[in-house]
Design an enzyme around this catalytic site. Structure first.
Site, PDB file in Angstrom:
ATOM      1  N   ARG A  78      17.751  70.101  72.331  1.00  0.00           N
ATOM      2  CA  ARG A  78      16.584  69.377  72.831  1.00  0.00           C
ATOM      3  C   ARG A  78      15.627  69.016  71.697  1.00  0.00           C
ATOM      4  O   ARG A  78      15.012  67.942  71.703  1.00  0.00           O
ATOM      5  CB  ARG A  78      15.866  70.236  73.869  1.00  0.00           C
ATOM      6  CG  ARG A  78      14.861  69.472  74.704  1.00  0.00           C
ATOM      7  CD  ARG A  78      14.698  70.103  76.075  1.00  0.00           C
ATOM      8  NE  ARG A  78      13.681  69.404  76.852  1.00  0.00           N
ATOM      9  CZ  ARG A  78      12.412  69.797  76.929  1.00  0.00           C
ATOM     10  NH1 ARG A  78      12.015  70.877  76.289  1.00  0.00           N
ATOM     11  NH2 ARG A  78      11.547  69.123  77.644  1.00  0.00           N
ATOM     12  N   HIS A  98      14.330  65.223  71.046  1.00  0.00           N
ATOM     13  CA  HIS A  98      12.908  64.872  71.027  1.00  0.00           C
ATOM     14  C   HIS A  98      12.468  64.409  69.640  1.00  0.00           C
ATOM     15  O   HIS A  98      11.503  63.649  69.529  1.00  0.00           O
ATOM     16  CB  HIS A  98      12.064  66.063  71.485  1.00  0.00           C
ATOM     17  CG  HIS A  98      12.055  66.237  72.968  1.00  0.00           C
ATOM     18  ND1 HIS A  98      10.905  66.427  73.706  1.00  0.00           N
ATOM     19  CD2 HIS A  98      13.066  66.233  73.871  1.00  0.00           C
ATOM     20  CE1 HIS A  98      11.214  66.538  74.991  1.00  0.00           C
ATOM     21  NE2 HIS A  98      12.525  66.427  75.112  1.00  0.00           N
ATOM     22  N   ASP A  99      13.148  64.852  68.603  1.00  0.00           N
ATOM     23  CA  ASP A  99      12.841  64.369  67.258  1.00  0.00           C
ATOM     24  C   ASP A  99      13.281  62.912  67.113  1.00  0.00           C
ATOM     25  O   ASP A  99      12.497  62.047  66.700  1.00  0.00           O
ATOM     26  CB  ASP A  99      13.538  65.240  66.204  1.00  0.00           C
ATOM     27  CG  ASP A  99      13.168  64.833  64.781  1.00  0.00           C
ATOM     28  OD1 ASP A  99      11.975  64.537  64.543  1.00  0.00           O
ATOM     29  OD2 ASP A  99      14.056  64.806  63.916  1.00  0.00           O
ATOM     30  N   VAL A 151      11.280  59.954  68.904  1.00  0.00           N
ATOM     31  CA  VAL A 151       9.920  59.640  68.453  1.00  0.00           C
ATOM     32  C   VAL A 151       9.963  59.256  66.970  1.00  0.00           C
ATOM     33  O   VAL A 151      10.086  60.106  66.092  1.00  0.00           O
ATOM     34  CB  VAL A 151       8.963  60.831  68.674  1.00  0.00           C
ATOM     35  CG1 VAL A 151       7.556  60.486  68.194  1.00  0.00           C
ATOM     36  CG2 VAL A 151       8.942  61.236  70.140  1.00  0.00           C
ATOM     37  N   GLY A 204      12.287  58.086  65.211  1.00  0.00           N
ATOM     38  CA  GLY A 204      13.556  58.330  64.528  1.00  0.00           C
ATOM     39  C   GLY A 204      13.799  59.784  64.162  1.00  0.00           C
ATOM     40  O   GLY A 204      12.925  60.642  64.292  1.00  0.00           O
ATOM     41  N   ASP A 213      13.645  62.257  61.973  1.00  0.00           N
ATOM     42  CA  ASP A 213      12.977  62.489  60.690  1.00  0.00           C
ATOM     43  C   ASP A 213      12.326  63.865  60.574  1.00  0.00           C
ATOM     44  O   ASP A 213      11.546  64.117  59.651  1.00  0.00           O
ATOM     45  CB  ASP A 213      11.914  61.407  60.451  1.00  0.00           C
ATOM     46  CG  ASP A 213      10.838  61.383  61.538  1.00  0.00           C
ATOM     47  OD1 ASP A 213      10.895  62.231  62.462  1.00  0.00           O
ATOM     48  OD2 ASP A 213       9.933  60.528  61.465  1.00  0.00           O
ATOM     49  N   SER A 257       9.981  65.082  62.284  1.00  0.00           N
ATOM     50  CA  SER A 257       8.542  65.082  62.548  1.00  0.00           C
ATOM     51  C   SER A 257       8.144  66.044  63.666  1.00  0.00           C
ATOM     52  O   SER A 257       7.032  66.570  63.675  1.00  0.00           O
ATOM     53  CB  SER A 257       8.063  63.665  62.896  1.00  0.00           C
ATOM     54  OG  SER A 257       8.731  63.169  64.042  1.00  0.00           O
ATOM     55  N   ASN A 285       6.468  67.856  75.176  1.00  0.00           N
ATOM     56  CA  ASN A 285       6.823  68.967  74.288  1.00  0.00           C
ATOM     57  C   ASN A 285       6.044  70.258  74.534  1.00  0.00           C
ATOM     58  O   ASN A 285       6.570  71.357  74.358  1.00  0.00           O
ATOM     59  CB  ASN A 285       6.603  68.560  72.824  1.00  0.00           C
ATOM     60  CG  ASN A 285       7.434  67.348  72.427  1.00  0.00           C
ATOM     61  OD1 ASN A 285       8.440  67.040  73.054  1.00  0.00           O
ATOM     62  ND2 ASN A 285       7.012  66.664  71.373  1.00  0.00           N
ATOM     63  N   PRO A 310      11.817  59.993  78.166  1.00  0.00           N
ATOM     64  CA  PRO A 310      11.735  59.852  79.622  1.00  0.00           C
ATOM     65  C   PRO A 310      11.428  61.183  80.299  1.00  0.00           C
ATOM     66  O   PRO A 310      12.066  62.190  80.001  1.00  0.00           O
ATOM     67  CB  PRO A 310      13.123  59.335  80.015  1.00  0.00           C
ATOM     68  CG  PRO A 310      14.012  59.694  78.877  1.00  0.00           C
ATOM     69  CD  PRO A 310      13.166  59.681  77.650  1.00  0.00           C
ATOM     70  N   HIS A 323      22.543  68.927  79.901  1.00  0.00           N
ATOM     71  CA  HIS A 323      21.884  69.779  80.893  1.00  0.00           C
ATOM     72  C   HIS A 323      22.869  70.725  81.577  1.00  0.00           C
ATOM     73  O   HIS A 323      22.521  71.379  82.549  1.00  0.00           O
ATOM     74  CB  HIS A 323      21.146  68.928  81.925  1.00  0.00           C
ATOM     75  CG  HIS A 323      19.842  68.391  81.432  1.00  0.00           C
ATOM     76  ND1 HIS A 323      18.999  67.619  82.208  1.00  0.00           N
ATOM     77  CD2 HIS A 323      19.223  68.510  80.230  1.00  0.00           C
ATOM     78  CE1 HIS A 323      17.925  67.289  81.510  1.00  0.00           C
ATOM     79  NE2 HIS A 323      18.038  67.814  80.303  1.00  0.00           N
ATOM     80  N   ASP A 366      22.116  74.149  85.151  1.00  0.00           N
ATOM     81  CA  ASP A 366      23.459  74.168  85.745  1.00  0.00           C
ATOM     82  C   ASP A 366      23.630  75.508  86.442  1.00  0.00           C
ATOM     83  O   ASP A 366      23.752  76.550  85.789  1.00  0.00           O
ATOM     84  CB  ASP A 366      24.511  73.967  84.647  1.00  0.00           C
ATOM     85  CG  ASP A 366      25.942  74.154  85.131  1.00  0.00           C
ATOM     86  OD1 ASP A 366      26.144  74.449  86.322  1.00  0.00           O
ATOM     87  OD2 ASP A 366      26.857  74.012  84.300  1.00  0.00           O
ATOM     88  N   ASP A 408      30.138  72.626  79.530  1.00  0.00           N
ATOM     89  CA  ASP A 408      31.283  72.066  80.243  1.00  0.00           C
ATOM     90  C   ASP A 408      30.824  70.876  81.080  1.00  0.00           C
ATOM     91  O   ASP A 408      29.756  70.319  80.815  1.00  0.00           O
ATOM     92  CB  ASP A 408      31.959  73.142  81.117  1.00  0.00           C
ATOM     93  CG  ASP A 408      30.964  73.842  82.054  1.00  0.00           C
ATOM     94  OD1 ASP A 408      29.956  73.209  82.419  1.00  0.00           O
ATOM     95  OD2 ASP A 408      31.198  75.016  82.398  1.00  0.00           O
TER      96      ASP A 408
END
Length: 328
Positions: free
Chosen positions: A67, A71-72, A75, A77, A79, A81, A99, A169, A199, A247, A255
């Site tokens: 994750r 998330h990196d 936002v 690219g 990088d 951040s 976040n 999203p 997920h 899951d 899986d």
């Protein structure tokens, strides 16, 4: 004279064509799976040992590392951040809506960076560490492996506003929003559905799935009641932070049971169940639920594409010594 003019025209045309190619291919073409083969040949072993140790202590860390990479990259690219702490000159991305109280495993990244720095100081970027750690997490938890493209450099700043701009999203997303958010990053609908398959591991907090289990109709009633037992209808602490596995079948194994759950209307998040709700992605969910090899293949392709989103290469950015702060 004519020959000279013709040669000059051809040279100019070649420069224009090269410039256009650079615009459309971006700096991701500078990434290579062999980037550290000479400068830091033990990087993969170093990263994997720390990731393996972290997951053995707490399996959820694998999902958290994946994750972080997602998330990196979404936002500005891939990088690194997302790893930066706030400073006097900028507010980082850690407290952004998608976040805050949600992203984890920063200390695992710290441990990885420390070990890698001992092997080869100032060589491996934090952005690349996220890419490798995400791959290792998938593999260690039973999923596929792949060659990670490397050569990203680290940003010297972060953007709270960019992280809050909707590029990531939310779990309340409609199918159309999921598709458009991923397309904005150069990822197809197939990429989006495949990446959502991550997920199959990890957990989510009550605050992000409460509306789905109490208010949505496209959810198995017994499953909803099971989740309601530990996620109260009323908002506030401590209920908001109660967690449940994404899951319910195999929460610590990578899986295709995530997709099987969606067909049974047992997706934990509203955005999960949107993938199988009478829309354009239903057929793909069915395919992945029945054919794990196809899911793995498409997931790997999508992870590699996501890792190509606007990386800093060449002389851009830096190689951070500490993933939480820019170099002095």
């Amino acid at each position: 004279m004519a020959a000279s003019t013709s040669h000059s025209f051809c040279s100019s045309l070649a420069i224009v064509v090269l410039a256009v190619l650079l615009i459309f291919t971006g700096s991701s073409s500078a990434l290579s799976k062999n980037h550290y083969s000479k400068s830091c040949p033990k990087v993969f072993k170093a990263v994997q040992s720390v990731v393996h140790s972290a997951i053995s202590k707490q399996p959820r860390q694998g999902a958290s590392l994946i994750r972080l990479f997602f998330h990196d990259c979404f936002v500005n690219g891939c990088d690194g951040s997302v790893l930066l702490d706030d400073t006097s000159s900028f507010t980082g991305e850690k407290t952004a809506g998608p976040n805050n109280g949600s992203l984890r495993a920063f200390e695992v990244v710290d441990d990885i960076k420390s070990k890698v720095e001992k092997e080869c100081p100032g060589v491996v970027s934090c952005a690349d560490i996220l890419a490798i750690a995400a791959r290792d997490s998938v593999e260690i938890l039973g999923g596929p492996s792949w060659d990670v493209k490397l050569g990203r450099r680290d940003s010297k700043t972060a953007s709270l506003s960019a992280a809050n701009s909707g590029v990531i999203p939310p779990p309340t997303s409609t199918l159309s929003n999921l598709i458009s958010r991923f397309q904005a990053k150069g990822l197809s609908t197939k990429d989006m559905v495949a990446l959502s398959g991550a997920h199959t591991i990890g957990k989510a907090r009550c605050v992000v799935f409460r509306d789905h289990i109490y208010n949505d109709s496209n959810i198995d009633s017994s499953f909803a009641k099971t989740r309601q037992n530990k996620c109260p209808r009323t908002t506030g602490l401590p209920g908001d932070n109660k967690i449940a596995p994404l899951d319910l079948q195999t929460p610590t194994t990578f899986d295709n049971y995530y997709f099987k759950n969606l067909i049974s209307q047992k997706g934990l998040l509203h955005s999960d169940q949107e993938l199988f709700n009478g829309g354009s992605t239903d057929s793909l969910v069915k395919t992945y639920s029945q054919d794990v090899k196809t899911f793995y293949s498409d997931f790997v392709k999508a992870m590699i594409k996501m890792g190509d989103i606007n990386p800093l290469t060449g002389s851009s950015g830096e190689i951070r010594k500490n993933c939480r702060k820019v170099n002095n």
